[in-house]
Design a protein around this motif. Structure first.
Motif, short mmCIF file in Angstrom:
data_model
loop_
_atom_site.label_atom_id
_atom_site.label_comp_id
_atom_site.label_asym_id
_atom_site.label_seq_id
_atom_site.Cartn_x
_atom_site.Cartn_y
_atom_site.Cartn_z
N GLY A 96 0.80 -1.22 0.00
CA GLY A 96 0.00 0.00 0.00
C GLY A 96 0.84 1.27 0.00
N LYS A 97 2.13 1.16 -0.30
CA LYS A 97 3.02 2.33 -0.26
C LYS A 97 2.60 3.41 -1.23
N ARG A 148 10.29 3.63 -2.40
CA ARG A 148 11.46 2.75 -2.36
C ARG A 148 12.75 3.53 -2.54
N PHE A 149 13.81 3.03 -1.85
CA PHE A 149 15.15 3.60 -1.98
C PHE A 149 16.14 2.51 -1.55
N TYR A 188 15.67 -6.73 -0.76
CA TYR A 188 15.41 -7.61 -1.91
C TYR A 188 16.67 -8.33 -2.38
N ARG A 199 -2.89 -8.48 -2.69
CA ARG A 199 -3.16 -7.10 -3.13
C ARG A 199 -2.40 -6.78 -4.41
N ALA A 200 -1.14 -7.20 -4.48
CA ALA A 200 -0.34 -6.88 -5.66
C ALA A 200 -0.90 -7.57 -6.90
N ASP A 232 -7.40 -0.18 7.20
CA ASP A 232 -7.97 0.36 5.96
C ASP A 232 -7.19 1.62 5.56
N1 T5A Z 1 13.21 -3.33 -6.10
C1 T5A Z 1 13.20 -1.98 -6.00
C2 T5A Z 1 14.34 -4.07 -5.76
O1 T5A Z 1 14.36 -5.29 -5.86
N2 T5A Z 1 15.45 -3.41 -5.31
C3 T5A Z 1 15.50 -2.04 -5.21
O2 T5A Z 1 16.55 -1.48 -4.82
C4 T5A Z 1 14.32 -1.30 -5.57
C5 T5A Z 1 14.34 0.19 -5.47
C6 T5A Z 1 9.35 -2.23 -7.89
C7 T5A Z 1 10.06 -3.55 -7.70
O3 T5A Z 1 11.46 -3.33 -7.65
C8 T5A Z 1 12.00 -4.02 -6.58
C9 T5A Z 1 10.89 -4.11 -5.57
C10 T5A Z 1 9.66 -4.22 -6.42
O4 T5A Z 1 9.42 -5.59 -6.67
P1 T5A Z 1 6.81 -1.75 -8.38
O5 T5A Z 1 5.90 -2.19 -9.46
O6 T5A Z 1 7.13 -0.30 -8.27
O7 T5A Z 1 8.16 -2.55 -8.53
O8 T5A Z 1 6.27 -2.42 -7.08
P2 T5A Z 1 6.10 -1.95 -5.60
O9 T5A Z 1 7.02 -0.86 -5.21
O10 T5A Z 1 6.16 -3.19 -4.77
O11 T5A Z 1 4.67 -1.36 -5.59
P3 T5A Z 1 3.30 -2.07 -5.51
O12 T5A Z 1 2.40 -1.21 -6.31
O13 T5A Z 1 3.39 -3.53 -5.80
O14 T5A Z 1 2.92 -2.00 -4.02
P4 T5A Z 1 2.52 -0.78 -3.15
O15 T5A Z 1 2.92 0.50 -3.75
O16 T5A Z 1 3.05 -1.09 -1.80
O17 T5A Z 1 0.93 -0.92 -3.09
P5 T5A Z 1 -0.22 -0.07 -3.78
O18 T5A Z 1 -0.44 1.20 -3.06
O19 T5A Z 1 -0.01 -0.05 -5.25
O20 T5A Z 1 -1.44 -1.02 -3.41
C11 T5A Z 1 -1.55 -2.32 -3.95
C12 T5A Z 1 -3.04 -2.69 -4.06
O21 T5A Z 1 -3.58 -2.79 -2.74
C13 T5A Z 1 -4.65 -1.86 -2.56
C14 T5A Z 1 -4.49 -0.81 -3.65
O22 T5A Z 1 -5.72 -0.21 -3.99
C15 T5A Z 1 -3.88 -1.61 -4.78
O23 T5A Z 1 -4.89 -2.26 -5.51
N3 T5A Z 1 -4.50 -1.29 -1.23
C16 T5A Z 1 -5.23 -1.67 -0.17
N4 T5A Z 1 -6.22 -2.56 -0.04
C17 T5A Z 1 -6.75 -2.70 1.21
N5 T5A Z 1 -6.34 -1.98 2.30
C18 T5A Z 1 -5.36 -1.07 2.18
N6 T5A Z 1 -4.96 -0.38 3.27
C19 T5A Z 1 -4.75 -0.90 0.90
N7 T5A Z 1 -3.76 -0.10 0.48
C20 T5A Z 1 -3.60 -0.36 -0.82
#
Ligand code: T5A
Length: 211
Positions: A16-17, A97-98, A105, A146-147, A191
């Motif tokens: 959810g970031k 992320r940073f 990872y 979620r993802a 939530d």
């Molecule tokens: N990576 C990155 C590395 O391996 N090394 C590194 O040094 C760096 C910088 C980035 C990938 O790169 C890797 C890590 C990652 O695998 P990305 O596509 O940008 O890839 O993936 P993430 O950063 O993981 O982002 P995501 O979008 O997957 O996750 P988020 O941002 O944490 O989640 P978000 O906000 O998109 O929400 C996901 C879903 O959940 C719902 C949202 O509506 C959405 O559908 N949601 C909720 N549902 C219920 N309750 C809540 N509180 C919710 N919050 C969100």
């Protein structure tokens, strides 16, 4: 000119970031701050090109060490062209992320030697470190659900298997335990409004910001 503040969002997949980052940016802007919202890997044109390389393709396309170097190549460009100039002019930088993502990872979950990652932090970050890192913590299976439910995600890391993602979660929690002054763990099970309140409490408690 006072240096801006640097806030990073960290955690496993689907925690959810990105959703909460947008809400925090809106609140900081409403409080009168110039805010630069950005992400890694990516955030500058060159780093976005590296993102395409590193996030797409088969799960074993790159070894963990090669991934580490690609992440740091992208990060250096992002720091030089976006993060440092923004902080120097007094803007707040909020980054999805940073460096902790590389530790978790490629390091904790992927097995890259901690010494290599520390050396890169020293020589590539050159002191550009977050003032506050919010570590979103969620049971692994909930995050992956979620993802998967969200459309348009790069799938390379999400396809790595449950054991990888469990090590990842432990890796992030270990970073938070080792650096409690910089890191706040956010319980991401709530939530959207509950999580937003937790994020805002951490930001206002730890950094000088007024609603
Ligand atoms: N990576 C990155 C590395 O391996 N090394 C590194 O040094 C760096 C910088 C980035 C990938 O790169 C890797 C890590 C990652 O695998 P990305 O596509 O940008 O890839 O993936 P993430 O950063 O993981 O982002 P995501 O979008 O997957 O996750 P988020 O941002 O944490 O989640 P978000 O906000 O998109 O929400 C996901 C879903 O959940 C719902 C949202 O509506 C959405 O559908 N949601 C909720 N549902 C219920 N309750 C809540 N509180 C919710 N919050 C969100």
């Amino acid at each position: 000119m006072t240096r801006g503040r640097f806030i990073t969002f960290e955690g496993g997949e689907g925690a959810g970031k990105s959703t909460q980052l947008r809400r925090l940016v809106a609140r900081l802007q409403a409080a009168g701050r110039e805010v630069v919202a950005t992400r890694e890997p990516g955030g500058s044109p060159g780093a976005e090109s590296i993102r395409e390389l590193v996030l797409n393709g088969a799960a074993d396309r790159w070894s963990p060490v090669t991934e580490t170097l690609l992440m740091y190549a992208a990060r250096r460009d992002h720091i030089e062209r976006v993060i440092r100039p923004a902080l120097d002019r007094g803007a707040w930088v909020v980054c999805d992320r940073f460096a902790d993502s590389t530790r978790a990872y490629q390091g904790a979950a992927g097995g890259t030697a901690p010494g290599l990652i520390s050396a890169l932090e020293t020589h590539i970050l050159e002191g550009t470190r977050p003032d506050l890192t919010l570590i979103f913590d969620l049971p692994t299976e909930v995050g992956l659900e979620r993802a998967h439910a969200r459309a348009g995600s790069e799938m390379r890391f999400e396809s790595k298997g449950m054991a990888f993602h469990e090590r990842l979660r432990e890796g992030f929690l270990a970073i938070a335990a080792a650096e409690p002054d910089r890191c706040a763990v956010v319980d991401a099970r709530g939530d959207l409004d509950q999580v937003e309140a937790e994020v805002w409490a951490a930001v206002t408690d730890r950094l000088a910001v007024h609603a």
